[in-house]
Design an enzyme around this catalytic site. Structure first.
Site, PDB file in Angstrom:
ATOM      1  N   SER A 102      39.954  49.352  32.527  1.00  0.00           N
ATOM      2  CA  SER A 102      38.737  48.524  33.391  1.00  0.00           C
ATOM      3  C   SER A 102      38.244  49.435  34.349  1.00  0.00           C
ATOM      4  O   SER A 102      37.461  50.170  34.208  1.00  0.00           O
ATOM      5  CB  SER A 102      39.706  47.485  33.662  1.00  0.00           C
ATOM      6  OG  SER A 102      38.795  46.326  34.730  1.00  0.00           O
ATOM      7  N   ASP A 243      31.850  46.351  35.455  1.00  0.00           N
ATOM      8  CA  ASP A 243      32.773  47.587  35.539  1.00  0.00           C
ATOM      9  C   ASP A 243      33.068  48.198  34.314  1.00  0.00           C
ATOM     10  O   ASP A 243      32.258  47.762  33.196  1.00  0.00           O
ATOM     11  CB  ASP A 243      34.289  46.970  36.056  1.00  0.00           C
ATOM     12  CG  ASP A 243      34.926  45.997  34.883  1.00  0.00           C
ATOM     13  OD1 ASP A 243      34.166  45.597  34.147  1.00  0.00           O
ATOM     14  OD2 ASP A 243      36.102  45.940  35.076  1.00  0.00           O
ATOM     15  N   ASP A 245      34.825  48.074  31.515  1.00  0.00           N
ATOM     16  CA  ASP A 245      34.769  47.366  30.294  1.00  0.00           C
ATOM     17  C   ASP A 245      34.207  45.898  30.300  1.00  0.00           C
ATOM     18  O   ASP A 245      34.176  45.216  29.350  1.00  0.00           O
ATOM     19  CB  ASP A 245      36.304  47.025  29.859  1.00  0.00           C
ATOM     20  CG  ASP A 245      37.143  46.130  30.885  1.00  0.00           C
ATOM     21  OD1 ASP A 245      36.641  45.968  31.941  1.00  0.00           O
ATOM     22  OD2 ASP A 245      37.978  45.502  30.329  1.00  0.00           O
ATOM     23  N   ASP A 247      34.097  43.234  31.877  1.00  0.00           N
ATOM     24  CA  ASP A 247      34.935  41.981  32.098  1.00  0.00           C
ATOM     25  C   ASP A 247      34.776  41.272  33.496  1.00  0.00           C
ATOM     26  O   ASP A 247      35.233  40.601  33.759  1.00  0.00           O
ATOM     27  CB  ASP A 247      36.063  41.797  31.559  1.00  0.00           C
ATOM     28  CG  ASP A 247      37.045  42.622  32.441  1.00  0.00           C
ATOM     29  OD1 ASP A 247      36.655  43.414  33.396  1.00  0.00           O
ATOM     30  OD2 ASP A 247      38.411  42.512  32.129  1.00  0.00           O
TER      31      ASP A 247
END
Length: 450
Positions: A102, A243, A245, A247
């Site tokens: 992340s 960010d 990834d 999400d």
């Protein structure tokens, strides 16, 4: 029961250091594949990743594990976490995997697992996987003629692009808007600018040159300074910071001010309530969301349901109580009409829709409430259980009694790091700072004494 591998968002750690080693990644593939290898159909797993250097290593290890367990592996390459969740369902897979840490730096990596419905695995299923990881997995290997096949799947980015575009109301286009987007040199570096451009925006992109080691490095939602400068430089109407990834999302308004997840949830809740799209007459957030958000919703006849920290717990509460908007202050925004997990790009599109429909600036749309003073500090721990100490418990009780209805106190261990987080908020900033400092001192003294 304390878990050894899984935290609040899957398994995470420094690459090539336990537990984030290729050996464990392969074992997770075997264990998870064994649990989801049920029924007589041909079993499949979809595997995505972000742009970290270690992603290739862990991807190969997980492919080896799942195919050894008898599952066919569909390899997606770099792609956002919400796309993996969506593709797990649309490709009729038994399980989905996202290899990502992340917002963490490139040295870290992680493994997130999704069930066939696209939702993150429950605590119970993660416990089953952990139980298998402690056993001899040779007994779980598929027979020689049942070993799975691995295949790289083309065109998956286009599927996600079309999915994201469909979440913008059909009567809205982004023509006339200059949008600056920071892709954090991460998983959305191709798809996010494409979605915005295809919807008509004038797109200025930064953080779209990943090299394996620059993910989240001075860019993205946890480091928005570069995007703030770009918004000012190109006179953008809005900045969107994802960010690694994709999400989570943070918005930068036309003046360069940061808009966090609490404000974004307020905008979406109010907009969806007006269009009668909002379900549950409220939203779901965590204990870390600002008291100002709760007051804003209450004034408009909407409720704020709180959960413990972690977007998976937000989603669980949403599913159980029929909410369709939830999220975290950090920018995880979950819109269950459009997906099963946080999706930074889709959340940003809902903000853009509100901007276009109202004709107002981003700052006017997104400043929905005045946050109350909130202070969060961390105490690093090396062992022990300081929150179980009598002195610490008394200090917490005294602080809660002092705040009463004029504020909130949240003290919890981090789910991903050896930290205790101390957060207090209320109308009196000086009081909040004093309470947090006193609690930090008490916890530190107990830790030192231990």
């Amino acid at each position: 029961m304390k878990r050894r591998y899984f935290g609040t968002d899957g398994i995470r750690g420094q690459s090539n250091v336990f537990p984030m080693t290729p050996d464990l990644a392969m074992r997770v593939g075997i264990a998870a594949g064994t649990i989801f290898r049920r029924g007589n159909h041909r079993h499949r797993v979809v595997i995505g990743k972000d742009t970290r250097l270690s992603g290739y290593m862990l991807e190969n290890a997980m492919v080896a594990g799942f195919t050894a367990a008898g599952l066919d592996a569909f390899i997606l390459g770099p792609i956002p976490t919400p796309a993996v969740a969506m593709l797990t369902r649309s490709l009729r897979c038994d399980i989905g995997v996202m290899i990502s840490a992340s917002h963490n730096p490139y040295e870290d990596n992680g493994i997130k697992l999704f069930g066939p419905d696209g939702y993150k695995l429950s605590d119970d299923i993660e416990a089953e996987i952990e139980d298998l990881l402690e056993k001899d997995l040779n007994a779980q290997l598929a027979k020689s003629d049942d070993i799975g096949r691995a295949k790289r799947v083309d065109g998956v980015h286009d599927r996600y692009i079309e999915h994201a575009k469909r979440t913008l109301p059909r009567d809205v286009t982004l023509q006339g808007l200059r949008v600056a987007i920071d892709c954090a040199n991460g998983a959305a570096y191709k798809v996010a600018p494409a979605v915005l451009w295809e919807l008509g925006a004038d797109v200025v992109t930064i953080g779209n040159e990943p090299n394996g080691t620059n993910i989240n490095l001075n860019c993205g939602s946890t480091s928005p300074v570069a995007l703030q400068k770009k918004v000012d430089e190109v006179r953008a109407d809005i900045g969107i910071a994802l960010d690694g990834d994709a999400d989570r999302v943070i918005i930068i308004d036309e003046n360069g001010s940061i808009v966090d997840g609490d404000q974004l949830m307020a905008v979406i809740a109010e907009s969806w309530a007006e269009s009668q799209q909002l379900r549950g007459n409220g939203i779901v957030a965590t204990v870390m969301s600002n008291l100002g958000l709760e007051r804003f919703l209450d004034e408009r006849g909407m409720a704020l349901a709180r959960t413990k920290v972690g977007d998976r717990y937000v989603v669980e509460h949403m599913r159980q109580h029929n909410y369709n908007v939830g999220g975290e202050q950090s920018g995880h925004i979950v819109l269950s009409d459009y997906g099963t997990t946080g999706d930074g790009l889709v959340a940003a599109l809902q903000i853009l829709a509100a901007v276009k429909r109202t004709g107002r600036t981003v700052s006017e749309v997104c400043r929905r409430f005045e946050p109350v003073p909130q202070l969060l500090r961390n105490v690093r721990i090396s062992g022990g259980k300081p929150l179980e100490d009598i002195q610490v418990q008394k200090a917490i009780a005294d602080a809660e009694a002092e705040l009463a209805r004029n504020g909130r106190l949240v003290i919890r261990p981090s789910g991903t790091e050896p930290l205790i987080r101390v957060m207090a908020e209320g109308d009196d900033r000086a009081q909040i700072e004093r309470i947090v400092n006193e609690l930090i001192g008490t916890i530190s003294n107990v830790r030192t004494a231990a």
